[in-house]
Scaffold this motif. Structure first.
Motif, PDB file in Angstrom:
ATOM      1  N   ALA A   1      28.049  79.387  -0.019  1.00 33.79           N
ATOM      2  CA  ALA A   1      28.844  79.245  -1.242  1.00 33.79           C
ATOM      3  C   ALA A   1      28.536  77.924  -1.939  1.00 33.79           C
ATOM      4  O   ALA A   1      28.396  77.871  -3.167  1.00 33.79           O
ATOM      5  CB  ALA A   1      30.330  79.337  -0.913  1.00 33.79           C
ATOM      6  N   LEU A   2      28.418  76.843  -1.161  1.00 32.81           N
ATOM      7  CA  LEU A   2      28.139  75.531  -1.748  1.00 32.81           C
ATOM      8  C   LEU A   2      26.733  75.455  -2.327  1.00 32.81           C
ATOM      9  O   LEU A   2      26.477  74.688  -3.255  1.00 32.81           O
ATOM     10  CB  LEU A   2      28.331  74.439  -0.693  1.00 32.81           C
ATOM     11  N   MET A   3      25.796  76.227  -1.790  1.00 32.70           N
ATOM     12  CA  MET A   3      24.427  76.211  -2.279  1.00 32.70           C
ATOM     13  C   MET A   3      24.220  77.198  -3.426  1.00 32.70           C
ATOM     14  O   MET A   3      23.164  77.192  -4.056  1.00 32.70           O
ATOM     15  CB  MET A   3      23.460  76.544  -1.136  1.00 32.70           C
ATOM     16  N   SER A   4      25.223  78.015  -3.708  1.00 34.19           N
ATOM     17  CA  SER A   4      25.123  78.986  -4.797  1.00 34.19           C
ATOM     18  C   SER A   4      25.541  78.338  -6.112  1.00 34.19           C
ATOM     19  O   SER A   4      25.964  77.175  -6.159  1.00 34.19           O
ATOM     20  CB  SER A   4      26.006  80.200  -4.489  1.00 34.19           C
ATOM     21  N   CYS A   5      25.428  79.100  -7.194  1.00 33.91           N
ATOM     22  CA  CYS A   5      25.887  78.622  -8.501  1.00 33.91           C
ATOM     23  C   CYS A   5      27.417  78.555  -8.460  1.00 33.91           C
ATOM     24  O   CYS A   5      28.087  79.592  -8.452  1.00 33.91           O
ATOM     25  CB  CYS A   5      25.423  79.573  -9.596  1.00 33.91           C
ATOM     26  N   SER A   6      27.936  77.353  -8.430  1.00 38.05           N
ATOM     27  CA  SER A   6      29.374  77.189  -8.204  1.00 38.05           C
ATOM     28  C   SER A   6      29.861  75.887  -8.812  1.00 38.05           C
ATOM     29  O   SER A   6      29.082  74.995  -9.138  1.00 38.05           O
ATOM     30  CB  SER A   6      29.671  77.209  -6.696  1.00 38.05           C
TER      31      SER A   6
ATOM     32  N   ALA B   1      32.943  69.065  -9.360  1.00 37.44           N
ATOM     33  CA  ALA B   1      31.503  68.829  -9.278  1.00 37.44           C
ATOM     34  C   ALA B   1      30.783  70.144  -9.042  1.00 37.44           C
ATOM     35  O   ALA B   1      31.346  71.088  -8.471  1.00 37.44           O
ATOM     36  CB  ALA B   1      31.174  67.837  -8.157  1.00 37.44           C
ATOM     37  N   GLY B   2      29.523  70.191  -9.479  1.00 44.23           N
ATOM     38  CA  GLY B   2      28.700  71.372  -9.266  1.00 44.23           C
ATOM     39  C   GLY B   2      28.272  71.504  -7.820  1.00 44.23           C
ATOM     40  O   GLY B   2      28.260  70.535  -7.052  1.00 44.23           O
ATOM     41  N   GLY B   3      27.918  72.724  -7.449  1.00 48.31           N
ATOM     42  CA  GLY B   3      27.512  72.976  -6.075  1.00 48.31           C
ATOM     43  C   GLY B   3      26.353  72.115  -5.621  1.00 48.31           C
ATOM     44  O   GLY B   3      26.306  71.697  -4.456  1.00 48.31           O
TER      45      GLY B   3
ATOM     46  N   LEU C   1      32.989  80.559  -7.940  1.00 48.29           N
ATOM     47  CA  LEU C   1      31.700  80.981  -7.391  1.00 48.29           C
ATOM     48  C   LEU C   1      31.131  82.086  -8.274  1.00 48.29           C
ATOM     49  O   LEU C   1      31.723  83.150  -8.429  1.00 48.29           O
ATOM     50  CB  LEU C   1      31.880  81.488  -5.960  1.00 48.29           C
ATOM     51  N   PHE C   2      29.959  81.794  -8.869  1.00 48.71           N
ATOM     52  CA  PHE C   2      29.303  82.746  -9.753  1.00 48.71           C
ATOM     53  C   PHE C   2      28.232  83.533  -8.988  1.00 48.71           C
ATOM     54  O   PHE C   2      27.784  83.132  -7.911  1.00 48.71           O
ATOM     55  CB  PHE C   2      28.617  82.010 -10.911  1.00 48.71           C
ATOM     56  N   GLU C   3      27.791  84.588  -9.610  1.00 44.97           N
ATOM     57  CA  GLU C   3      26.619  85.304  -9.120  1.00 44.97           C
ATOM     58  C   GLU C   3      25.371  84.511  -9.495  1.00 44.97           C
ATOM     59  O   GLU C   3      25.272  83.985 -10.614  1.00 44.97           O
ATOM     60  CB  GLU C   3      26.560  86.698  -9.751  1.00 44.97           C
ATOM     61  N   ASP C   4      24.430  84.381  -8.568  1.00 47.63           N
ATOM     62  CA  ASP C   4      23.172  83.712  -8.868  1.00 47.63           C
ATOM     63  C   ASP C   4      22.317  84.618  -9.753  1.00 47.63           C
ATOM     64  O   ASP C   4      22.138  85.803  -9.448  1.00 47.63           O
ATOM     65  CB  ASP C   4      22.398  83.392  -7.583  1.00 47.63           C
ATOM     66  N   GLY C   5      21.798  84.068 -10.833  1.00 50.74           N
ATOM     67  CA  GLY C   5      20.951  84.841 -11.738  1.00 50.74           C
ATOM     68  C   GLY C   5      19.836  83.995 -12.315  1.00 50.74           C
ATOM     69  O   GLY C   5      19.675  82.811 -11.958  1.00 50.74           O
ATOM     70  N   LYS C   6      19.071  84.563 -13.232  1.00 49.27           N
ATOM     71  CA  LYS C   6      17.929  83.865 -13.826  1.00 49.27           C
ATOM     72  C   LYS C   6      17.926  84.011 -15.354  1.00 49.27           C
ATOM     73  O   LYS C   6      16.908  84.368 -15.955  1.00 49.27           O
ATOM     74  CB  LYS C   6      16.622  84.409 -13.245  1.00 49.27           C
ATOM     75  N   PRO C   7      19.038  83.722 -16.020  1.00 52.57           N
ATOM     76  CA  PRO C   7      19.065  83.901 -17.472  1.00 52.57           C
ATOM     77  C   PRO C   7      18.179  82.917 -18.235  1.00 52.57           C
ATOM     78  O   PRO C   7      17.780  83.195 -19.365  1.00 52.57           O
ATOM     79  CB  PRO C   7      20.548  83.686 -17.821  1.00 52.57           C
ATOM     80  N   LEU C   8      17.881  81.762 -17.632  1.00 53.89           N
ATOM     81  CA  LEU C   8      17.084  80.740 -18.314  1.00 53.89           C
ATOM     82  C   LEU C   8      15.660  80.649 -17.783  1.00 53.89           C
ATOM     83  O   LEU C   8      14.856  79.885 -18.325  1.00 53.89           O
ATOM     84  CB  LEU C   8      17.757  79.363 -18.159  1.00 53.89           C
TER      85      LEU C   8
END
Length: 726
Positions: free
Chosen positions: A451-456, A498-500, A523-530
């Motif tokens: 969770a801490l290593m995810s987009c959070s 703070a961010g993850g 906690l967000f879903e990891d994605g690649k929008p950028l």
């Protein structure tokens, strides 16, 4: 339902689709006509304000508007008595809250529920890096109330700095809005092609104008907007955009004004018989001028035909610092920039600013298949407000004695090349899932780490470990000019968001893990929008960078270098555009006339008052502060610890934590300054640390940011003179 009925229903549905498409086209045409008529009405209402006997109620009745709408268009018609208006404005200012989230309450005596995050193990530092003299002891349990750091870490007056409470996630139905998206709003791929604008480049100091393949010397008179427009349009009819490469006419006579912004506003609003402020149409309606100290935007239309085309006067500094380049070189830089982008976007068009260009280019990478083919949802206004209040941008910090020497043995500057481009490969998508302290505590250690290593984004209570003798790792909110500081005193405790990436680094750094208590999180879903957008921009940047080194013609080398800097601006400001902070509207009102409600006065001269006011969030389909906050968090973490990889293998580290304690002097968004050189390799890739300046010591430690910037300039000049040896 049988097959025959099903087939008939499909046919009927196709007919309905055709009818809807036709109706949508009619609505779009009607909306376009409505926008045109509304803009004409607004201009005529504003013109009526020039009549001394004009009354808001009469204008409202004639125009079909409310009195409030009339006053918003023409503040001079405000019928409210000045004394009453002043009282109401004061009341509104006292009651206003900047972020649309619940105000945080004072911490109760009982300690809030929290869950201590596990210390994360990581490989030891690379051999050439110093190890701490002695391993610090484990951190003690945190006290019930956060302790304020005892030493300032930025050059601000102590009286102006104090703890600043951050918003928290509310419970119940109100909290559900922080896990939701805005209804009917998503970032979709556009179905149209941008139209190029006729653009020229003007040296306002010499009068040289680059238009197409020729250079013309113009007489600019006293360099007012009207005189510049007259001279340029007479030579290049149809010009829609004028870039001032040097000369900054908006600073003429600045010494007569109390602030530089006042001077710029006065210049933009210089009266002209032939030109008036353009209010635009459609989505750009009532755009007007943009008042900025150094990169203003003036938008003008012919006074005789105010609803006709608009001509903009803009600063070249929005894209890059020309640094003495002439107008031909600047024009060539734009040509090379466009060519580099066209290799990756068939429909690339350079818009007025790098921010607009970056967002438009990104929109053309929105997927047409898969989960997000319908567009990326825009978060709820409450959640965007929380991210704006709790997700800062770059780290700017001047570290003062006694944490560093009074006299520095040297001042060595490192700058991360094209830094943000390195952090676009992963970003949060969709709406987040709330992770309460109880939910976090119920996770296994492996789940917590994931969770801490995810987009959070985490609400945490932080304790600096005993024996810590290096720089701070996490931002603490304060009042004053600096919104964030970075406590590093052993035992200091504070509550923050703070961010993850930063929380993970605090738990896994090679010196000593910090104590992190999770109070709440998103906690967000990891994605690649950028990711695709970033890859294309990095490729364009690499092409231009190579050209700037290899081309045989010096002018072309300079133009390619400036174009590569423009690509950096497209990414940097395009990313900032996703943050979509609450809008600031600025303007001027003649002295003695009524001011619009809720304004903040920036200054005034003999004739006008310059003001600004918050306009709140717009309904922007490209508002994604979660993307900007995640990239900024990753970039701040990389200032402390950046990994060099060969494939998936980590072969080295760089960053402040890999320098000796007491050697870091300054953090500046994507660069740091130290007292000695570091063995960090430079490969020319995004994120690498480039040696940018070296000032030989001893050097008196700067006490303000201005003093540091002066020393930084000297260091860059010295390194240029002696030659860089990375």
């Amino acid at each position: 339902m049988d097959r025959k009925t099903y087939t008939a229903e499909l046919a009927s549905l196709r007919e309905l689709r055709t009818g809807i498409t036709a109706a949508e086209k009619q609505v779009a045409a009607a909306q376009k006509e409505l926008d045109k008529l509304t803009a004409q009405r607004a201009r005529r209402v504003a013109g009526l304000a020039g009549y001394e006997g004009a009354k808001a109620d009469a204008v409202a009745k004639a125009s079909g508007l409310s009195v409030g709408d009339v006053v918003r268009i023409a503040p001079l018609l405000d019928p409210t008595p000045a004394a009453v208006r002043a009282v109401k404005t004061d009341d509104r200012a006292a009651a206003a809250t900047p972020a649309p989230v619940e105000a945080p309450k004072a911490e109760p005596v009982a300690e809030p529920v929290s869950a201590v995050a596990p210390a994360l193990t990581r490989p030891a530092a690379v051999p050439e890096q110093p190890a701490p003299a002695a391993p610090p002891a484990p951190a003690p349990p945190v006290a019930a109330a956060p302790a304020t750091p005892t030493a300032p870490v930025a050059p601000v007056a102590p009286a102006a700095v104090g703890p600043r409470a951050l918003p928290t996630l509310p419970e119940g139905p109100a909290g559900a809005r922080f896990e939701a998206a805005t209804t009917g709003l998503a970032s979709k791929r556009p179905n149209f092609t941008q139209q190029a604008r006729s653009t020229v480049f003007l040296d306002a100091a010499t009068g040289d104008l680059a238009v197409r393949d020729r250079v013309v010397r113009l007489d600019l008179g006293t360099r007012t907007p009207g005189e510049i427009l007259d001279a340029v349009l007479a030579t290049a009819p149809g010009t829609e955009r004028i870039y001032i490469t040097t000369g900054a006419p908006w600073h003429d006579g600045a010494e007569r004004y109390s602030t530089l912004k006042d001077a710029v506003a006065a210049w933009l609003n210089t009266p002209s018989e032939r030109w008036t402020t353009a209010v635009g149409s459609g989505r750009d309606k009532l755009a007007g001028h943009f008042v900025h100290q150094r990169q203003p935007v003036g938008r003008y239309a012919p006074a005789a035909a105010p609803d006709s085309g608009t001509t903009e006067i803009r600063s070249m500094g929005e894209w890059f610092d020309p640094d003495g380049a002439d107008v031909v070189t600047c024009r060539q830089a734009f040509t090379l920039l466009w060519q580099a982008l066209r290799r990756h976007w068939d429909d690339a068009v350079l818009m007025g600013s790098p921010s607009q260009t970056g967002r438009d280019l990104w929109s053309r990478t929105v997927p047409t298949t898969g989960k997000w083919a319908g567009g990326y949802p825009v978060l709820s206004e409450e959640l965007r407000g929380l991210l704006h209040a709790t997700g800062g941008q770059g780290r700017t910090e001047l570290i003062l004695p006694p944490r560093v020497p009074d006299r520095l043995p040297a001042l060595v500057e490192y700058d991360r090349t094209f830094a943000y481009a390195k952090h676009l490969w992963k970003s949060p998508v969709g709406t987040p899932r709330r992770i309460t302290a109880q939910a976090f505590a119920a996770m296994t250690e492996q789940e917590q780490t994931k969770a801490l290593m995810s987009c959070s984004h985490w609400n945490v209570r932080v304790t600096v470990p005993p024996g810590w003798n290096h720089v701070g790792l996490l931002p603490a909110p304060v009042t004053g000019d600096r919104a964030w500081i970075y406590p590093s005193e052993p035992g200091a405790t504070f509550t923050t968001w703070a961010g993850g990436a930063e929380v993970h680094l605090a738990l896994s750094n090679h010196i000593a893990p910090w104590r992190i208590e999770v109070l709440d999180g998103l906690l967000f879903e990891d994605g690649k929008p950028l990711d695709e957008w970033g890859k294309r921009l990095k490729s364009a940047w690499a092409d231009l960078t190579s050209l700037s080194r290899a081309h045989a013609d010096e002018r072309q080398r300079t133009a390619a270098y400036l174009a590569s800097r423009a690509v950096r601006s497209v990414l940097l400001f395009g990313l900032g555009g996703f943050a979509q902070r609450p809008r600031l509207v600025s303007g001027t009102t003649p002295v003695g006339e009524a001011l619009p409600a809720g304004v903040e006065i920036l200054g005034q001269d003999e004739t006008v008052v310059t003001w600004q006011r918050q306009a709140g969030f717009s309904r922007d389909p490209y508002a994604h502060p979660e993307w900007a906050a995640y990239v900024w968090s990753g970039a701040r973490a990389a200032l402390l610890d950046m990994k060099y990889r060969q494939g998936k293998e980590v072969i080295g580290h760089a960053g402040a934590l890999h320098a000796k304690p007491g050697t870091v002097v300054y953090f500046g968004t994507d660069g740091i300054a130290l007292t000695e050189r570091q063995p960090w390799p430079y490969r020319g890739e995004p994120g690498d640390y480039l040696l940018k300046g070296h000032l030989t010591g001893p050097v008196e430690h700067p006490t303000t940011q201005e003093q540091y910037l002066t020393l930084r300039g000297l260091g860059r000049a010295e390194l240029t003179h002696t030659g860089a040896d990375q």
